[in-house]
Design a protein around this motif. Structure first.
Motif, PDB file in Angstrom:
ATOM      1  N   ARG A  14      33.624   3.159 -16.336  1.00  0.00           N
ATOM      2  CA  ARG A  14      32.527   3.301 -15.370  1.00  0.00           C
ATOM      3  C   ARG A  14      32.072   4.751 -15.318  1.00  0.00           C
ATOM      4  NH1 ARG A  14      34.303  -0.863 -10.580  1.00  0.00           N
ATOM      5  NH2 ARG A  14      34.403  -2.643 -11.963  1.00  0.00           N
ATOM      6  N   HIS A  15      30.763   4.947 -15.511  1.00  0.00           N
ATOM      7  CA  HIS A  15      30.176   6.287 -15.549  1.00  0.00           C
ATOM      8  C   HIS A  15      29.630   6.749 -14.199  1.00  0.00           C
ATOM      9  CE1 HIS A  15      29.975   4.878 -19.740  1.00  0.00           C
ATOM     10  NE2 HIS A  15      30.063   6.155 -20.053  1.00  0.00           N
ATOM     11  N   TRP A  16      29.269   5.812 -13.343  1.00  0.00           N
ATOM     12  CA  TRP A  16      28.554   6.124 -12.105  1.00  0.00           C
ATOM     13  C   TRP A  16      29.465   6.032 -10.893  1.00  0.00           C
ATOM     14  CZ3 TRP A  16      23.427   7.571 -11.953  1.00  0.00           C
ATOM     15  CH2 TRP A  16      22.716   7.416 -13.141  1.00  0.00           C
ATOM     16  N   VAL A  17      29.277   6.962  -9.942  1.00  0.00           N
ATOM     17  CA  VAL A  17      29.967   6.910  -8.655  1.00  0.00           C
ATOM     18  C   VAL A  17      28.925   6.583  -7.598  1.00  0.00           C
ATOM     19  CG1 VAL A  17      31.209   8.223  -6.904  1.00  0.00           C
ATOM     20  CG2 VAL A  17      31.720   8.584  -9.308  1.00  0.00           C
ATOM     21  N   TRP A  18      29.240   5.618  -6.762  1.00  0.00           N
ATOM     22  CA  TRP A  18      28.390   5.267  -5.622  1.00  0.00           C
ATOM     23  C   TRP A  18      29.120   5.652  -4.350  1.00  0.00           C
ATOM     24  CZ3 TRP A  18      29.034   2.683  -1.121  1.00  0.00           C
ATOM     25  CH2 TRP A  18      27.891   2.455  -0.374  1.00  0.00           C
ATOM     26  N   TYR A  19      28.394   6.215  -3.416  1.00  0.00           N
ATOM     27  CA  TYR A  19      28.958   6.465  -2.100  1.00  0.00           C
ATOM     28  C   TYR A  19      27.833   6.475  -1.093  1.00  0.00           C
ATOM     29  CZ  TYR A  19      27.720  11.098  -3.763  1.00  0.00           C
ATOM     30  OH  TYR A  19      27.061  12.151  -4.322  1.00  0.00           O
ATOM     31  N   GLY A  20      28.152   5.942   0.069  1.00  0.00           N
ATOM     32  CA  GLY A  20      27.207   5.990   1.167  1.00  0.00           C
ATOM     33  C   GLY A  20      27.353   7.305   1.904  1.00  0.00           C
ATOM     34  N   TYR A  21      26.292   7.778   2.477  1.00  0.00           N
ATOM     35  CA  TYR A  21      26.338   9.050   3.195  1.00  0.00           C
ATOM     36  C   TYR A  21      27.361   9.018   4.328  1.00  0.00           C
ATOM     37  CZ  TYR A  21      22.059  10.230   0.699  1.00  0.00           C
ATOM     38  OH  TYR A  21      21.136  10.496  -0.274  1.00  0.00           O
ATOM     39  N   ALA A  22      27.423   7.909   5.050  1.00  0.00           N
ATOM     40  CA  ALA A  22      28.367   7.812   6.175  1.00  0.00           C
ATOM     41  C   ALA A  22      29.809   7.879   5.673  1.00  0.00           C
ATOM     42  CB  ALA A  22      28.125   6.526   6.957  1.00  0.00           C
ATOM     43  N   THR A  23      30.085   7.219   4.564  1.00  0.00           N
ATOM     44  CA  THR A  23      31.434   7.251   3.989  1.00  0.00           C
ATOM     45  C   THR A  23      31.802   8.667   3.586  1.00  0.00           C
ATOM     46  OG1 THR A  23      31.189   4.986   3.178  1.00  0.00           O
ATOM     47  CG2 THR A  23      32.899   6.327   2.145  1.00  0.00           C
ATOM     48  N   ALA A  25      30.562  11.479   4.731  1.00  0.00           N
ATOM     49  CA  ALA A  25      30.669  12.330   5.920  1.00  0.00           C
ATOM     50  C   ALA A  25      32.006  12.151   6.629  1.00  0.00           C
ATOM     51  CB  ALA A  25      29.520  12.044   6.881  1.00  0.00           C
ATOM     52  N   LYS A  26      32.589  10.955   6.561  1.00  0.00           N
ATOM     53  CA  LYS A  26      33.863  10.688   7.235  1.00  0.00           C
ATOM     54  C   LYS A  26      35.063  11.242   6.481  1.00  0.00           C
ATOM     55  CE  LYS A  26      32.272   6.469   9.451  1.00  0.00           C
ATOM     56  NZ  LYS A  26      32.384   5.007   9.463  1.00  0.00           N
ATOM     57  N   GLN A  27      34.895  11.583   5.214  1.00  0.00           N
ATOM     58  CA  GLN A  27      36.020  12.022   4.389  1.00  0.00           C
ATOM     59  C   GLN A  27      36.611  13.343   4.852  1.00  0.00           C
ATOM     60  OE1 GLN A  27      37.463  10.196   1.919  1.00  0.00           O
ATOM     61  NE2 GLN A  27      36.023   8.587   2.438  1.00  0.00           N
ATOM     62  N   SER A  28      35.762  14.289   5.224  1.00  0.00           N
ATOM     63  CA  SER A  28      36.226  15.636   5.578  1.00  0.00           C
ATOM     64  C   SER A  28      35.018  16.434   6.060  1.00  0.00           C
ATOM     65  CB  SER A  28      36.829  16.317   4.342  1.00  0.00           C
ATOM     66  OG  SER A  28      35.820  16.577   3.378  1.00  0.00           O
ATOM     67  N   PRO A  29      35.254  17.612   6.619  1.00  0.00           N
ATOM     68  CA  PRO A  29      34.114  18.460   6.978  1.00  0.00           C
ATOM     69  C   PRO A  29      33.248  18.795   5.759  1.00  0.00           C
ATOM     70  CG  PRO A  29      36.058  19.227   8.129  1.00  0.00           C
ATOM     71  CD  PRO A  29      36.516  18.164   7.142  1.00  0.00           C
ATOM     72  N   TYR A  30      33.883  19.014   4.600  1.00  0.00           N
ATOM     73  CA  TYR A  30      33.096  19.290   3.395  1.00  0.00           C
ATOM     74  C   TYR A  30      32.270  18.068   3.014  1.00  0.00           C
ATOM     75  CZ  TYR A  30      31.705  20.904  -1.199  1.00  0.00           C
ATOM     76  OH  TYR A  30      30.953  21.281  -2.269  1.00  0.00           O
ATOM     77  N   GLY A  31      32.838  16.883   3.180  1.00  0.00           N
ATOM     78  CA  GLY A  31      32.083  15.653   2.919  1.00  0.00           C
ATOM     79  C   GLY A  31      30.882  15.536   3.842  1.00  0.00           C
ATOM     80  N   LEU A 163      37.853   5.476  -5.000  1.00  0.00           N
ATOM     81  CA  LEU A 163      38.437   6.608  -5.722  1.00  0.00           C
ATOM     82  C   LEU A 163      39.270   7.486  -4.799  1.00  0.00           C
ATOM     83  CD1 LEU A 163      35.541   7.877  -8.015  1.00  0.00           C
ATOM     84  CD2 LEU A 163      37.619   6.675  -8.708  1.00  0.00           C
ATOM     85  N   LYS A 164      38.768   7.760  -3.598  1.00  0.00           N
ATOM     86  CA  LYS A 164      39.485   8.616  -2.654  1.00  0.00           C
ATOM     87  C   LYS A 164      40.827   7.999  -2.271  1.00  0.00           C
ATOM     88  CE  LYS A 164      38.482  12.061  -0.703  1.00  0.00           C
ATOM     89  NZ  LYS A 164      38.866  13.431  -1.017  1.00  0.00           N
ATOM     90  N   LYS A 165      40.902   6.674  -2.196  1.00  0.00           N
ATOM     91  CA  LYS A 165      42.150   6.000  -1.854  1.00  0.00           C
ATOM     92  C   LYS A 165      43.160   6.118  -2.985  1.00  0.00           C
ATOM     93  CE  LYS A 165      39.971   2.610   1.121  1.00  0.00           C
ATOM     94  NZ  LYS A 165      39.533   1.219   1.248  1.00  0.00           N
ATOM     95  N   THR A 167      43.420   8.745  -5.189  1.00  0.00           N
ATOM     96  CA  THR A 167      43.821  10.117  -5.519  1.00  0.00           C
ATOM     97  C   THR A 167      44.119  10.884  -4.241  1.00  0.00           C
ATOM     98  OG1 THR A 167      41.528  10.884  -5.500  1.00  0.00           O
ATOM     99  CG2 THR A 167      42.417  10.197  -7.618  1.00  0.00           C
ATOM    100  N   PRO A 168      45.054  11.832  -4.311  1.00  0.00           N
ATOM    101  CA  PRO A 168      45.330  12.649  -3.121  1.00  0.00           C
ATOM    102  C   PRO A 168      44.125  13.505  -2.741  1.00  0.00           C
ATOM    103  CG  PRO A 168      46.768  13.253  -4.984  1.00  0.00           C
ATOM    104  CD  PRO A 168      45.846  12.165  -5.449  1.00  0.00           C
ATOM    105  N   ALA A 169      43.985  13.797  -1.464  1.00  0.00           N
ATOM    106  CA  ALA A 169      42.879  14.637  -0.988  1.00  0.00           C
ATOM    107  C   ALA A 169      42.951  16.007  -1.638  1.00  0.00           C
ATOM    108  CB  ALA A 169      42.913  14.768   0.533  1.00  0.00           C
ATOM    109  N   GLN A 170      41.820  16.447  -2.225  1.00  0.00           N
ATOM    110  CA  GLN A 170      41.782  17.733  -2.904  1.00  0.00           C
ATOM    111  C   GLN A 170      40.627  18.602  -2.451  1.00  0.00           C
ATOM    112  OE1 GLN A 170      41.869  17.100  -7.130  1.00  0.00           O
ATOM    113  NE2 GLN A 170      43.750  15.940  -7.040  1.00  0.00           N
ATOM    114  N   THR A 171      39.810  18.113  -1.574  1.00  0.00           N
ATOM    115  CA  THR A 171      38.641  18.887  -1.163  1.00  0.00           C
ATOM    116  C   THR A 171      38.893  19.595   0.127  1.00  0.00           C
ATOM    117  OG1 THR A 171      37.264  17.241  -2.244  1.00  0.00           O
ATOM    118  CG2 THR A 171      36.178  18.756  -0.763  1.00  0.00           C
TER     119      THR A 171
END
Length: 171
Positions: A14-23, A25-31, A163-165, A167-171
């Motif tokens: 898979r070449h493409w990553v999809w994410y919703g803005y709300a998802t 934003a909930k990941q971290s302050p950087y998100g 993907l976030k689930k 891999t460990p949090a790195q951001t």
């Protein structure tokens, strides 16, 4: 976002990553910062932000992909940039600053080439982190032309939250 063949080699092709803005934003302050930037940022905003920064200078006249442009270069404090260009609340901005500092990030070097119409034709960004340098380059053209955007095939797309689930949090 098309992440290319190296990414696809680790995500079942898979070449493409999809994410919703709300998802995002909930990941971290950087998100939250990235989500806000993706929804509100424009090429002109990049030019305005860089030219308003105290550490910016005109480098030279260059030609980028056939367009005569003025090259500007400078360094911006990412936390200050976020405070001045986003709709984030103070708690999120404080969290962003702490997260950036934890990752060894305080500033970003930006070079932008601006055409005679005041619009960018190229932008490069360089950020030094605790894990090394991150770089990105974008080219801009064909302002005002209609676009025909089609979503990539579902079979070639992976969900960012999945993907976030994995891999460990790195951001």
């Amino acid at each position: 976002m098309n992440m290319g063949p190296q990414f696809a080699a680790h995500t079942g092709g898979r070449h493409w990553v999809w994410y919703g803005y709300a998802t995002l934003a909930k990941q971290s302050p950087y998100g939250a910062f990235m989500s806000d930037q993706m929804q509100t940022s424009t090429p002109e905003k990049t030019v305005q932000t860089l030219l308003a920064s105290p550490d910016v200078h005109r480098v030279a006249e260059d030609t980028v992909r056939g367009v005569t442009a003025t090259h500007y270069s400078g360094t911006v404090d990412i936390a200050k940039l976020a405070a001045g260009t986003t709709h984030l609340d103070q708690k999120t901005l404080d969290g962003l600053k702490a997260q950036l500092e934890k990752n060894g990030v305080t500033t970003e070097s930006i070079d932008v080439w601006v055409g005679k119409d005041g619009l960018p034709v190229k932008k490069t960004e360089r950020t030094h982190t605790a894990r090394g340098e991150q770089t990105g380059t974008a080219y801009y053209s064909d302002y005002g032309l209609p676009v025909d955007v089609k979503a990539p095939p579902t079979a070639d797309t992976v969900d960012f939250a999945t993907l976030k689930k994995q891999t460990p949090a790195q951001t």
